[in-house]
Write an enzyme that holds these catalytic residues in place. Structure first.
Site, short mmCIF file in Angstrom:
data_model
loop_
_atom_site.label_atom_id
_atom_site.label_comp_id
_atom_site.label_asym_id
_atom_site.label_seq_id
_atom_site.Cartn_x
_atom_site.Cartn_y
_atom_site.Cartn_z
N ASP A 67 -57.88 129.60 39.71
CA ASP A 67 -59.24 128.91 39.40
C ASP A 67 -59.06 127.51 40.44
O ASP A 67 -58.08 127.23 40.99
CB ASP A 67 -59.28 128.40 37.94
CG ASP A 67 -58.16 128.22 37.43
OD1 ASP A 67 -57.11 127.63 37.87
OD2 ASP A 67 -58.08 128.09 36.15
N ASN A 136 -57.03 126.06 23.38
CA ASN A 136 -58.16 126.92 22.76
C ASN A 136 -58.24 128.52 23.16
O ASN A 136 -59.01 129.25 22.89
CB ASN A 136 -59.46 126.57 23.23
CG ASN A 136 -59.45 126.43 24.66
OD1 ASN A 136 -59.01 127.14 25.37
ND2 ASN A 136 -60.88 126.06 25.08
N HIS A 138 -57.72 129.63 26.19
CA HIS A 138 -58.18 130.25 27.63
C HIS A 138 -57.14 130.47 28.26
O HIS A 138 -56.13 130.24 28.44
CB HIS A 138 -59.26 129.04 28.11
CG HIS A 138 -58.65 127.91 28.95
ND1 HIS A 138 -59.17 126.69 28.77
CD2 HIS A 138 -57.53 127.72 29.34
CE1 HIS A 138 -58.32 125.84 29.39
NE2 HIS A 138 -57.29 126.31 29.57
N GLU A 143 -63.19 130.54 29.03
CA GLU A 143 -63.28 129.74 27.78
C GLU A 143 -63.67 130.51 26.56
O GLU A 143 -64.36 131.55 26.98
CB GLU A 143 -64.18 128.58 27.99
CG GLU A 143 -63.92 127.84 28.95
CD GLU A 143 -62.59 126.54 28.78
OE1 GLU A 143 -62.06 126.99 27.96
OE2 GLU A 143 -62.74 125.44 29.17
C1 F6R Z 1 -54.83 126.60 35.34
C2 F6R Z 1 -55.36 127.26 34.17
C3 F6R Z 1 -55.27 126.99 33.05
C4 F6R Z 1 -54.30 126.45 32.51
C5 F6R Z 1 -54.16 126.02 30.86
C6 F6R Z 1 -52.95 125.38 30.55
O1 F6R Z 1 -54.95 126.90 36.57
O2 F6R Z 1 -55.70 128.40 34.56
O3 F6R Z 1 -55.45 128.19 32.05
O4 F6R Z 1 -52.99 127.56 32.44
O5 F6R Z 1 -55.43 124.93 30.88
O6 F6R Z 1 -52.71 124.21 31.01
P1 F6R Z 1 -51.52 123.29 30.82
O7 F6R Z 1 -50.33 123.99 31.56
O8 F6R Z 1 -51.66 121.82 31.77
O9 F6R Z 1 -51.17 122.83 29.30
#
Ligand code: F6R
Length: 241
Positions: A67, A136, A138, A143
């Site tokens: 992303d 959450n 995702h 989401e």
């Molecule tokens: C990032 C992504 C998100 C993160 C998720 C966890 O490229 O796709 O899904 O993997 O938000 O983020 P952290 O590792 O910062 O807790």
């Protein structure tokens, strides 16, 4: 689903990096699907160490990132292209031409989503998709919602994700409200999925991931349908198992 529970963040990073290493050593032009965020930083550090000390070569490796925020230049230190260059690409012998991150600066974001999906489709499959998970549930920026996108799409970030990601920005209002994200289908087409998580904040989302039920309220729960998933998570993240 293979579940590997380790003591702490350091062990999680080492274990996940060794799995990524085995894929790279087996197929020199493999396709790695990559996340950003705080969780994979230790995995990238370990891969950089393996490159410097153990001759792990990225010369022919190809990558696709999950992303990118909409509206951040590559040079913005919060853009995911900047993150990848800084944490991995600039520290190993990868050819930047073989690295792909969606371009959130394109005027026509929908055309960019289609282009990106096409790039992935032409690669003959992602050999291993490394994933983090949001508090959450995702994955990528898919989401929790009534419906989930199948292919790479423009997504509107949920308030709790903006809140969680605001720790990287000077203030909350600077966090972009939109992103381009691989879809759930794009992720599920990967040949192998490796999800890393640490800390208590992730325990609830991970519990849903092994619950035996699938719900769009926890996008990661769909991973239960994939035939080759490994979770490498620390004891705190596994505390509700
Ligand atoms: C990032 C992504 C998100 C993160 C998720 C966890 O490229 O796709 O899904 O993997 O938000 O983020 P952290 O590792 O910062 O807790």
């Amino acid at each position: 689903m293979e579940i590997i529970i380790v003591k702490n963040y350091n062990e999680m990073s080492k274990k996940a990096a060794s799995i990524m290493e085995s894929v790279i050593r087996e197929k020199e032009d493999c396709v790695l699907g990559l996340p950003t965020g705080s969780t994979p930083i230790g995995v990238y550090e370990e891969l950089v160490r393996m490159h410097k000390e153990e001759g792990l070569s990225f010369e022919k490796v190809r990558t696709v990132n999950l992303d990118e925020y909409v509206g951040l230049e590559e040079s913005n230190d919060q853009s995911y292209r900047y993150f990848m260059n800084n944490n991995l690409f600039d520290k190993v012998n990868i050819d930047k031409k073989n690295t792909n991150v969606p371009n959130g600066m394109k005027e026509d974001i929908h055309a960019e989503c289609e282009r990106y999906e096409e790039v992935i489709n032409k690669m003959d499959g992602i050999d291993i998709q490394l994933l983090g998970i949001g508090n959450n549930g995702h994955i990528g920026f898919n989401e929790p919602d009534e419906e989930l996108n199948v292919n790479t799409s423009l997504v509107v970030l949920k308030e709790d994700t903006i809140e969680a990601n605001s720790r990287f920005f000077k203030n909350r209002s600077e966090v972009p409200k939109e992103a381009i994200s691989m879809g759930i289908g794009t992720i599920m087409r990967a040949k192998r999925i490796l999800l890393v998580a640490n800390g208590k904040n992730k325990a609830k989302a991970l519990h849903a991931l092994i619950s035996g039920k699938i719900t769009t309220n926890n996008p990661a729960s769909i991973l239960q349908l994939h035939s080759n998933v490994t979770l490498v998570i620390d004891e705190e993240a596994a505390s509700l198992f």
